[in-house]
Write an enzyme that holds these catalytic residues in place. Structure first.
Site: not given
Ligand code: NAD
Length: 496
Positions: A226, A248, A382
């Site tokens: 995330g 990641e 981003e």
């Molecule tokens: P996000 O960080 O908002 O959420 C990611 C996940 O975390 C979701 O399932 C969300 O519900 C969960 N989450 C939120 N708060 C949490 C908490 N307090 N505890 C545990 N889980 C929690 O990200 P997003 O908007 O869903 O995705 C986009 C982001 O993901 C971008 O920053 C992107 O670069 C990153 N990403 C990274 C990779 C990689 O391999 N490095 C791959 C895909 C996406």
């Protein structure tokens, strides 16, 4: 309408708060989802804990047999997976068919057939002649997986397969915006013979389901994908439990074009790097760094291809430009884009969306912003959308400096006709992946992950598999071990 319930202990649970999943394609109701709460998440963790006792004693061969059966099922249902992935995320059906599902199948095949992972190896102890050692690679226990909304099928494959292969049980939390293909995979794993409880899939708010996973003492490793800011919060929340954390995170990847690159091939590569899934990929090549004397030629060619890109319904095989997965994300892209213009960036080219784009869907026109300095917010944060920023540089060292001037270090591209020159530049770049004359090519056999604030740990390849293991050392004593005899004598004196 598709209906999704949480998958707990081998059963689909259709209880709890209901929510509607909106189609990014036209804003219609795509599905109904039952959100898990803390109690359901705990049930899933308990089920995985119980299942671990037996599953951790299964053989590698038995586990790979189940993964091979899954492979056959996903291959048979490739069209269903592609449709679900596109309908839920708004990516084009061409992308789902030829990238996400095709790669998912190849990656399942890798985990189902790899011989790279072995469960133990023999060692010698140089200090203790005659003794023997065995190093075993044992599962961690219950593994938690938290996934973002942008790459749901591949994320599910990457989090589930290596963990199951190595004998762990799993509780996966897909994003509650895009859970469709993760639930489909859970059903197919069950049909492939995976015992109940070995995989559980629960989804809901991150602050409810995600937090319950990170704070649980029963979860021994958490693989989180995330944004960097959420990753930091998850690390803090999980910190007290001393579980292993794999992170990641975000990226702001430079795609660097040197002045000897093939203009036409590079223009296509740059467009593919940024506009695949409308720029909503962690490794999207969102910062174009181009050598000054190459800039005009390259931008002209980029414009040539952008003028010919087709917008329309992403479910139409002809469409090149996909939707933005959520309205919130679309609005975030627009806000950052406007900020870029305020900071002095100029619109070099923007592809106006055609009238065949569904009216109520979530879309943003693919755009190239020039005159961007690396200090601007749009070059540092981003945008996570179809917006490419262009910055020029003079020398290869200059390119590396601009590339590395970022808190992120996920991926990069280098385009040059001279492999040695490209390799030398790649060596200077702080990132977990560097593609040379290519982009987005993710291999099941190659570890992927980030430097700096883009992550900790690796996914895929043998390095990624090993992340889900802990080592145990077995020591077999021997009468030939003179040093052992002397060592014991330190405490137990010889009585002869
Ligand atoms: P996000 O960080 O908002 O959420 C990611 C996940 O975390 C979701 O399932 C969300 O519900 C969960 N989450 C939120 N708060 C949490 C908490 N307090 N505890 C545990 N889980 C929690 O990200 P997003 O908007 O869903 O995705 C986009 C982001 O993901 C971008 O920053 C992107 O670069 C990153 N990403 C990274 C990779 C990689 O391999 N490095 C791959 C895909 C996406």
């Amino acid at each position: 309408m598709e209906v999704f319930g949480n998958y707990i202990d081998g059963k689909i649970d259709k209880e709890g708060e209901e929510t509607t999943l909106l189609s990014p394609i036209d804003g219609s109701e795509f599905g109904k989802l039952y959100l898990a709460d803390e109690e359901k998440t705990r049930e899933a963790i308990d089920s995985a804990e119980t299942a671990f006792r037996k599953w951790s004693r299964s053989t590698l061969k038995q586990r790979q047999e189940i993964l091979s059966k899954l492979l056959g099922l996903v291959e048979e249902k490739a069209d269903r997976y592609a449709w679900l992935e596109s309908a839920n995320t708004g990516r084009t059906i061409r992308q789902s068919t030829f990238m996400d599902v095709t790669i998912a199948i190849e990656h399942i095949r890798y985990f189902a057939t790899t011989k790279e992972f072995v469960e133990s190896r023999e060692i010698e102890h140089p200090e203790y002649p005659g003794t023997k050692g065995i190093v075993q690679y044992r599962p961690m226990g219950v593994v938690g997986g938290v996934a973002p909304w942008n790459v749901p099928l591949l994320m599910a494959v990457w989090k589930i397969m290596p963990a199951l292969l190595t004998g762990n049980t799993v509780v996966l939390k897909p994003s509650h915006y895009t859970p469709a293909t993760a639930f489909e995979l859970a059903k197919d794993l069950s049909s492939a013979g995976l015992p109940p409880g070995v995989l559980n899939v629960v989804t809901g708010e991150g602050s409810v389901v995600g937090t319950t996973l990170s704070k649980s003492e029963k979860i021994r490793a958490l693989s989180f994908t995330g944004s960097t800011s959420t990753g930091k919060r998850v690390s803090r929340e999980a910190g007290g439990t001393l579980k292993k954390m794999l992170m990641e995170l975000g990226g702001k990847s430079p795609n660097i074009v040197l002045n000897d690159a093939d203009v036409d091939k590079t223009a296509k590569g740059v467009l593919f790097g940024i506009f695949l899934h409308a720029g909503q990929l962690c490794e999207s090549g969102s910062r174009l760094l181009v050598q000054e004397d190459m800039k005009d030629k390259l931008l002209n060619r980029i414009k040539f291809y952008m003028e010919r890109m087709k917008s329309g319904n992403p479910l139409n095989m002809e469409t090149d430009i996909g939707a933005i997965t959520t309205m919130e994300q679309r609005n975030k892209i627009e806000a950052l884009y406007n900020k870029g213009l305020d900071e002095g960036a100029k619109v070099y080219f923007s592809h106006a969306l055609s009238s065949s784009v569904p009216e109520k869907g979530f879309y943003f026109p693919p755009t190239v912003l020039s005159e961007v300095s690396n200090a601007m917010e749009i070059a540092q944060e981003e945008i996570f959308g179809p917006v490419l920023t262009v910055t020029d540089f003079s020398s290869d060292e200059d390119a590396a400096e601009i590339a590395n001037n970022s808190k992120y270090g996920l991926a990069a591209g280098v385009w040059s006709a001279n492999t040695k020159r490209a390799t030398n530049l790649a060596d200077l770049i702080d990132s977990g992946t560097v593609w040379i004359n290519d982009y987005h090519m993710i291999s099941a056999a190659a570890p992927r992950g980030g430097f700096k604030e883009s992550g900790i740990g690796r996914e895929l390849g043998l390095d990624g598999i090993m992340e889900y293991t802990q080592t145990r050392h077995l020591f077999f004593g021997s009468d030939e071990n003179a040093l052992g005899e002397i060592a014991r004598g330190i405490v137990v004196a010889d009585q002869d």
